[in-house]
Design a protein around this motif. Structure first.
Motif, PDB file in Angstrom:
ATOM      1  N   HIS A  26      18.190   7.530  -2.772  1.00 10.48           N
ATOM      2  CA  HIS A  26      19.370   8.394  -2.926  1.00 10.48           C
ATOM      3  C   HIS A  26      19.179   9.356  -4.095  1.00 10.48           C
ATOM      4  O   HIS A  26      19.467  10.554  -3.985  1.00 10.48           O
ATOM      5  N   GLN A  27      18.668   8.875  -5.210  1.00 10.24           N
ATOM      6  CA  GLN A  27      18.420   9.735  -6.374  1.00 10.24           C
ATOM      7  C   GLN A  27      17.352  10.783  -6.068  1.00 10.24           C
ATOM      8  O   GLN A  27      17.503  11.954  -6.437  1.00 10.24           O
ATOM      9  N   ASP A  28      16.288  10.363  -5.388  1.00  9.81           N
ATOM     10  CA  ASP A  28      15.229  11.305  -5.024  1.00  9.81           C
ATOM     11  C   ASP A  28      15.757  12.390  -4.083  1.00  9.81           C
ATOM     12  O   ASP A  28      15.436  13.570  -4.235  1.00  9.81           O
ATOM     13  N   ALA A  29      16.567  11.990  -3.119  1.00  9.13           N
ATOM     14  CA  ALA A  29      17.151  12.951  -2.178  1.00  9.13           C
ATOM     15  C   ALA A  29      18.087  13.911  -2.900  1.00  9.13           C
ATOM     16  O   ALA A  29      18.095  15.116  -2.619  1.00  9.13           O
ATOM     17  N   LYS A  30      18.849  13.407  -3.843  1.00 12.05           N
ATOM     18  CA  LYS A  30      19.761  14.251  -4.621  1.00 12.05           C
ATOM     19  C   LYS A  30      18.969  15.282  -5.426  1.00 12.05           C
ATOM     20  O   LYS A  30      19.300  16.470  -5.416  1.00 12.05           O
ATOM     21  N   ILE A  97      27.849  28.958   0.090  1.00 11.59           N
ATOM     22  CA  ILE A  97      27.492  27.682   0.719  1.00 11.59           C
ATOM     23  C   ILE A  97      26.605  26.866  -0.212  1.00 11.59           C
ATOM     24  O   ILE A  97      26.815  25.655  -0.394  1.00 11.59           O
ATOM     25  N   PHE A  98      25.620  27.520  -0.821  1.00  9.60           N
ATOM     26  CA  PHE A  98      24.723  26.797  -1.720  1.00  9.60           C
ATOM     27  C   PHE A  98      25.469  26.301  -2.966  1.00  9.60           C
ATOM     28  O   PHE A  98      25.202  25.202  -3.450  1.00  9.60           O
ATOM     29  N   PHE A  99      26.413  27.087  -3.467  1.00 11.53           N
ATOM     30  CA  PHE A  99      27.217  26.618  -4.604  1.00 11.53           C
ATOM     31  C   PHE A  99      28.064  25.413  -4.217  1.00 11.53           C
ATOM     32  O   PHE A  99      28.282  24.513  -5.034  1.00 11.53           O
ATOM     33  N   SER A 100      28.555  25.380  -2.982  1.00  9.38           N
ATOM     34  CA  SER A 100      29.336  24.219  -2.550  1.00  9.38           C
ATOM     35  C   SER A 100      28.476  22.960  -2.526  1.00  9.38           C
ATOM     36  O   SER A 100      28.965  21.862  -2.776  1.00  9.38           O
ATOM     37  N   SER A 105      29.426  16.010  -5.489  1.00 12.23           N
ATOM     38  CA  SER A 105      29.138  14.817  -6.292  1.00 12.23           C
ATOM     39  C   SER A 105      28.027  13.972  -5.656  1.00 12.23           C
ATOM     40  O   SER A 105      27.648  12.942  -6.196  1.00 12.23           O
ATOM     41  N   PHE A 106      27.529  14.408  -4.501  1.00  8.89           N
ATOM     42  CA  PHE A 106      26.410  13.782  -3.799  1.00  8.89           C
ATOM     43  C   PHE A 106      26.633  12.309  -3.458  1.00  8.89           C
ATOM     44  O   PHE A 106      25.746  11.477  -3.680  1.00  8.89           O
ATOM     45  N   PRO A 107      27.788  11.955  -2.899  1.00 12.24           N
ATOM     46  CA  PRO A 107      27.937  10.560  -2.463  1.00 12.24           C
ATOM     47  C   PRO A 107      27.006  10.268  -1.290  1.00 12.24           C
ATOM     48  O   PRO A 107      26.645  11.175  -0.522  1.00 12.24           O
ATOM     49  N   LEU A 108      26.619   9.027  -1.164  1.00 15.96           N
ATOM     50  CA  LEU A 108      25.637   8.630  -0.157  1.00 15.96           C
ATOM     51  C   LEU A 108      26.093   8.986   1.258  1.00 15.96           C
ATOM     52  O   LEU A 108      25.311   9.481   2.062  1.00 15.96           O
ATOM     53  N   LEU A 115      26.113  17.374   3.585  1.00 17.37           N
ATOM     54  CA  LEU A 115      25.197  18.116   2.723  1.00 17.37           C
ATOM     55  C   LEU A 115      24.075  18.807   3.481  1.00 17.37           C
ATOM     56  O   LEU A 115      23.780  19.979   3.236  1.00 17.37           O
ATOM     57  N   PHE A 116      23.460  18.121   4.413  1.00 19.28           N
ATOM     58  CA  PHE A 116      22.371  18.753   5.152  1.00 19.28           C
ATOM     59  C   PHE A 116      22.889  19.783   6.150  1.00 19.28           C
ATOM     60  O   PHE A 116      22.213  20.767   6.433  1.00 19.28           O
ATOM     61  N   LYS A 117      24.104  19.579   6.654  1.00 20.72           N
ATOM     62  CA  LYS A 117      24.713  20.583   7.518  1.00 20.72           C
ATOM     63  C   LYS A 117      24.976  21.859   6.718  1.00 20.72           C
ATOM     64  O   LYS A 117      24.713  22.965   7.182  1.00 20.72           O
TER      65      LYS A 117
END
Length: 150
Positions: A26-30, A97-100, A105-108, A115-117
């Protein structure tokens, strides 16, 4: 309808167990998402800057007396203006979009869908914006290299 959360021997649900065992992932993906989004944001701002500047420095300039662009009656001038506005609009949309994504907060659970959408939407806006800028460039070349375009 009764829904119960099944617990394992450690009193954890499946979602809690997954989150606990995959915290590093999760941290690496964030971190990857933040780096990727920051780079795309910088590119989007650059594209928006160029599209904005192109709108004010029209091909062959403007009439000094009236301020109206010299080539305003040419069909390719309309093409230039339209695709430049599209390029600017989509570049600014991708920045938003990128600012959003960056302010998330990057919850799992958001990694599965949201996020990927959003990243995909931002990249699509950016690609279409660059394509529109290329069409505007082509229209500019046609405008400044030909004398009489119907």
């Amino acid at each position: 309808m009764l829904v119960s959360n099944h617990l394992n021997n450690n009193n954890m649900t499946a979602e809690e167990l997954f989150a606990a065992y995959n915290e590093q992932l999760h941290q690496d993906a964030k971190e990857w998402l933040v780096r990727t989004t920051e780079k795309r944001t910088i590119l989007s701002v650059f594209i928006a800057t160029v599209a904005f500047a192109a709108a004010y420095t029209v091909p062959r300039g403007s009439n000094e007396d009236t301020g109206i662009p010299i080539l305003h009656s040419k069909p390719f001038f309309l093409v230039f203006i339209l695709v430049d506005v599209i390029s600017l609009t989509l570049a600014l949309a991708s920045v938003g979009i990128f600012f959003s994504i960056l302010t998330s907060s990057f919850p799992l659970e958001d990694f599965k869908t949201y996020l990927f959408k959003k990243l995909k939407q931002g990249v699509i806006c950016l690609v279409v914006s660059v394509t529109a800028m290329e069409v505007a460039f082509g229209a500019t070349i046609v405008l400044i290299t030909t004398k009489n375009i119907v």
